[in-house]
Design a protein around this motif. Structure first.
Motif, short mmCIF file in Angstrom:
data_model
loop_
_atom_site.label_atom_id
_atom_site.label_comp_id
_atom_site.label_asym_id
_atom_site.label_seq_id
_atom_site.Cartn_x
_atom_site.Cartn_y
_atom_site.Cartn_z
N GLY A 23 35.75 46.77 19.74
CA GLY A 23 34.44 46.49 20.33
C GLY A 23 33.31 46.91 19.43
N GLU A 24 32.12 46.88 19.94
CA GLU A 24 30.93 47.15 19.14
C GLU A 24 30.92 48.59 18.63
OE1 GLU A 24 26.03 47.03 19.48
OE2 GLU A 24 27.30 46.46 21.18
N VAL A 25 30.63 48.76 17.36
CA VAL A 25 30.52 50.07 16.73
C VAL A 25 29.09 50.23 16.22
CG1 VAL A 25 31.36 51.58 14.88
CG2 VAL A 25 32.94 50.02 16.04
N PRO A 26 28.36 51.27 16.69
CA PRO A 26 26.96 51.45 16.27
C PRO A 26 26.83 51.56 14.76
CG PRO A 26 27.51 52.92 18.08
CD PRO A 26 28.80 52.31 17.63
N GLN A 27 25.74 51.04 14.25
CA GLN A 27 25.49 51.06 12.81
C GLN A 27 24.49 52.16 12.48
OE1 GLN A 27 24.13 47.31 11.28
NE2 GLN A 27 24.63 47.79 9.16
N GLY A 28 24.68 52.82 11.34
CA GLY A 28 23.73 53.85 10.90
C GLY A 28 24.34 55.23 10.86
N LEU A 29 23.63 56.14 10.19
CA LEU A 29 24.10 57.51 10.03
C LEU A 29 23.86 58.31 11.31
CD1 LEU A 29 22.71 58.25 6.45
CD2 LEU A 29 24.98 57.42 7.07
N PRO A 30 24.64 59.37 11.54
CA PRO A 30 24.43 60.18 12.76
C PRO A 30 23.10 60.90 12.72
CG PRO A 30 25.98 61.25 11.28
CD PRO A 30 25.73 59.88 10.71
N LEU A 61 29.32 53.59 7.38
CA LEU A 61 28.43 53.71 8.54
C LEU A 61 27.18 52.83 8.39
CD1 LEU A 61 28.67 57.57 9.11
CD2 LEU A 61 29.32 55.81 10.76
N LEU A 62 26.68 52.70 7.17
CA LEU A 62 25.44 51.96 6.96
C LEU A 62 25.64 50.45 6.91
CD1 LEU A 62 23.72 54.22 4.27
CD2 LEU A 62 22.92 53.83 6.62
N PHE A 63 26.77 50.02 6.34
CA PHE A 63 26.88 48.58 6.04
C PHE A 63 28.09 47.88 6.66
CE2 PHE A 63 25.10 50.75 2.22
CZ PHE A 63 23.78 50.35 2.39
N MET A 64 29.12 48.61 7.07
CA MET A 64 30.37 47.94 7.43
C MET A 64 30.73 47.98 8.91
SD MET A 64 32.72 49.23 4.21
CE MET A 64 34.09 48.20 4.70
N THR A 65 29.99 48.71 9.72
CA THR A 65 30.38 48.84 11.13
C THR A 65 30.41 47.51 11.89
OG1 THR A 65 28.08 49.48 11.61
CG2 THR A 65 29.69 51.25 11.36
N PRO A 66 29.58 46.50 11.56
CA PRO A 66 29.72 45.22 12.28
C PRO A 66 31.10 44.59 12.11
CG PRO A 66 27.60 45.30 11.18
CD PRO A 66 28.37 46.49 10.71
N LEU A 67 31.78 44.89 10.98
CA LEU A 67 33.10 44.32 10.75
C LEU A 67 34.18 45.04 11.57
CD1 LEU A 67 32.95 44.04 6.85
CD2 LEU A 67 32.49 42.23 8.52
N PHE A 68 33.88 46.26 12.03
CA PHE A 68 34.89 47.05 12.73
C PHE A 68 35.10 46.60 14.17
CE2 PHE A 68 33.61 50.83 9.84
CZ PHE A 68 34.31 50.25 8.79
#
Length: 676
Positions: A296-303, A403-410
């Protein structure tokens, strides 16, 4: 107090009743004062002296261990291998972090967060240059096991408590590191650890079965509820996730095997998790199977920085925090010390524990759950050639990029692919080889392994560990309360005295018994030692005795060189034993070669004066010779009659040596120790 055992030392002579003169090395008696400093005072003084002479660079290395490798960094030799090893392990960490977060009952993003900030912090404060920290399967299971009993995983409080747990673990690790209390974990035997990890691996595997079977099962670390839930839901079994998950698991195991067995293919071991994720995501994007659940959706960006919450639940989390801290000491520090030894640098385990604690504390302010050192990733990091902490920084950069660039692929990663990654990782924790080894070597440790493993499977992780540690401590207490003692005999042709059960050719003297005590003497074992002394006094059958039979024991010689400590209860018991022996007609107790601390304590207690200073000896042989002279005089035996024993048949080589005028020098073979 110095004890000189050199045979050329000045000697005192004893002559009894006109018999032969006996020369003995003088025993240097300790003065009753001053008392020895306490160990704690000695430790504080030693540390104080060390801190006073530390230079500015040493202070910097103490607080920032990374400065040790930064100051001496060899760019040409280390940069390329550090970057490559960091890249290799970073690629391995991204899918593993998401998998372990799912095992912990958290959203996969928290696994990625846990593999970001703590890695950078550890690279600064950690003293190991090859240890790869981050989420691990065992800690994730512990987190899931305790939090699922407090709140439902779908509740936001569940995530808050997992983050709070990281803060608590970090504080405990820092305190233990600063107070240098890492030695406490030594009371947990290796068989307990092995049994615990084996049971945990089985529980983890069963908990991940739901992603293979296609239906939900109960969340538990106990094997009976898990199996019952799997059987009860078998009607909802789905083939597609089972087939896909099995294929991914087979690929992972094959790549791991090839990576371990063939050096030229070792990169396959690290690439396995990434391959499973890529293949699974590609399949889902192409075919869109409805029966395959995805992340499912994984948030993008640093904590983002945030303060942990839920402090009202600290008490219920304390046991688990202590257990995770124990895992960190046993697993992470053990791995770190092994890697340091292989790479030729020293590592302070307490400083390493402090570094892990700081990493957990800082991670808790950036939404991380508890982390520790990973065995599999650390092994890959070492095999990839990592030289310094720069490899860890590279891992953190890889995680930051993910975290910055690849989370939409997860979002399209199949759940069964992540489950296969977890199962392949924990299969190595099933330590059946250790169980077989213990069965061959030590049945007691095998029993301990079995008890811990079964208790953890049936009663859960916390209770299983408590039971295992309880039995481990019980075995330690039993061994301490029933120490090994041995009757010593003289090896033919020497003045060496050894255990007569280990060396059957060793002989004793009638009227004298020599006993070696192989442990500290204190209140818990003094009764056992007294019982053994009485047993030896009345039962020396089966030994080769020299001298004419005098009918009973006149002298008891205690060989005390293995005794490192003696307490007041033991001193009083020795005084009582001395009085008892006198009342039963045993002439004397003689003491041979006590260490300086023991001798000083016995001197302060008055035992030396009670027994008599002339009955304290440097060597067992000196004590035997003096006692033997007394036995002969008491019974009117001449020295010639005392030594009337059958002469041993000389071998051809011994006869030739003697004929040529050689000495009678003889070396006895070391025989395997037989404990009795």
């Amino acid at each position: 107090m110095e004890i000189d055992s050199d045979a050329t030392a000045s000697s005192r002579t004893n002559s009894f009743g006109g018999g032969r003169t006996v020369k003995v090395i003088p025993f240097q008696h300790a003065s009753p004062s001053p008392p020895l400093p306490q160990p704690s005072a000695t430790l504080v003084a030693r540390w104080g002296a060390k801190l006073r002479v530390m230079t500015a660079i040493e202070w910097m290395e103490l607080f920032l261990p990374c400065s040790r490798w930064i100051r001496t960094y060899r760019w040409r030799d280390c940069l390329q291998v550090d970057l490559m090893s960091g890249l290799t392990v970073g690629v391995m960490l991204v899918p593993q972090a998401m998998s372990y977060a799912k095992l912990a009952g958290l959203h996969p993003i928290y696994g990625l967060y846990s593999g970001f900030v703590p890695i950078f912090v550890y690279a600064i404060f950690g003293s190991s240059r090859q240890l790869a920290v981050g989420p691990v399967a065992l800690v994730s299971l512990l987190v899931s096991n305790v939090l699922s009993h407090i709140v439902d995983p779908s509740n936001e409080l569940y995530t808050e408590l997992a983050i709070l747990l990281a803060l608590m673990v970090g504080v405990l690790e820092c305190l233990m590191g600063l107070l240098r209390l890492g030695w406490l974990i030594r009371f947990i035997s290796h068989s307990v650890i092995s049994g615990f990890t084996t049971a945990s691996a089985i529980s983890i595997t069963l908990s991940q079965a739901k992603y293979f079977l296609g239906y939900n099962i109960v969340r538990s670390s106990k094997i009976i509820p898990l199996i019952r839930s799997i059987i009860a839901g078998s009607g909802d079994f789905s083939w597609p996730p089972f087939v896909m998950g099995s294929i991914f698991l087979a690929i992972l195991l094959l790549m791991k095997h090839l990576g371990k067995s063939k050096k030229c293919l070792r990169s396959l071991r690290a690439a396995g998790p990434l391959a499973a994720v890529v293949l699974g995501t590609t399949f889902v994007k192409i075919f869109h199977p409805s029966s395959i659940s995805v992340v499912g959706e994984v948030p993008q960006g640093l904590p983002k920085f945030s303060i942990p919450r839920g402090f009202q639940h600290v008490k219920s989390l304390l046991l688990t925090a202590a257990l995770i801290t124990g895992v960190a000491i046993l697993e992470s520090v053990g791995i770190a010390k092994a890697l340091a030894a292989k790479n030729g640098y020293e590592l302070d385990s307490n400083q390493e524990l402090f570094g892990l604690g700081v990493a957990n504390i800082c991670g808790s302010f950036f939404s991380a759950y508890p982390i520790t050192g990973s065995f599999s990733r650390s092994a890959v990091n070492h095999e990839s050639g990592a030289k310094t902490g720069l490899s860890g920084i590279t891992m953190g950069i890889i995680m930051g990029c993910a975290l910055l660039f690849m989370t939409p692929l997860f979002s399209e990663i199949p759940q069964c692919a992540l489950a296969a990654i977890v199962i392949s990782a924990v299969m190595g924790l099933v330590d059946y080889e250790e169980a077989l080894f213990l069965w061959r070597v030590d049945k007691k440790d095998f029993l301990l392994w079995t008890i811990t493993c079964i208790a953890t499977l049936i009663f859960g992780i916390e209770i299983g560990v408590v039971i295992g540690v309880g039995f481990s401590l019980a075995f330690v207490i039993h061994e301490s309360a029933n120490p090994h003692t041995a009757v010593l005999g003289r090896l033919p042709g020497t003045t060496v005295y050894r255990n007569i059960l280990q060396y059957p050719e060793a002989y004793t003297y009638n009227g004298i018994v020599v006993v070696r005590i192989d442990a500290p003497i204190y209140f818990a074992n003094i009764s056992h030692i007294k019982d053994r002394l009485q047993e030896y006094e009345h039962n020396l059958s089966g030994t080769a005795n020299r001298g004419l039979d005098v009918g009973r024991i006149y002298f008891v010689i205690l060989e005390m060189s293995p005794v490192t400590y003696i307490d007041s209860s033991a001193v009083q018991a020795l005084k009582d034993l001395h009085q008892e022996y006198n009342s039963r007609g045993i002439q004397q107790i003689a003491i041979a070669n006590p260490n300086p601390e023991v001798a000083r304590l016995l001197s302060r207690s008055g035992l030396i004066d009670l027994i008599g200073k002339e009955w304290w000896f440097v060597r067992v042989h000196d004590a035997v010779q003096v006692c033997l002279q007394h036995v002969q005089n008491l019974n009117g035996i001449t020295p010639e009659a005392a030594n009337k024993t059958p002469r041993r048949q000389l071998s051809f080589l011994q006869s030739l040596w003697k004929h040529e005028g050689g000495g009678n020098f003889m070396v006895e073979p070391l025989l395997p120790q037989k404990q009795v």
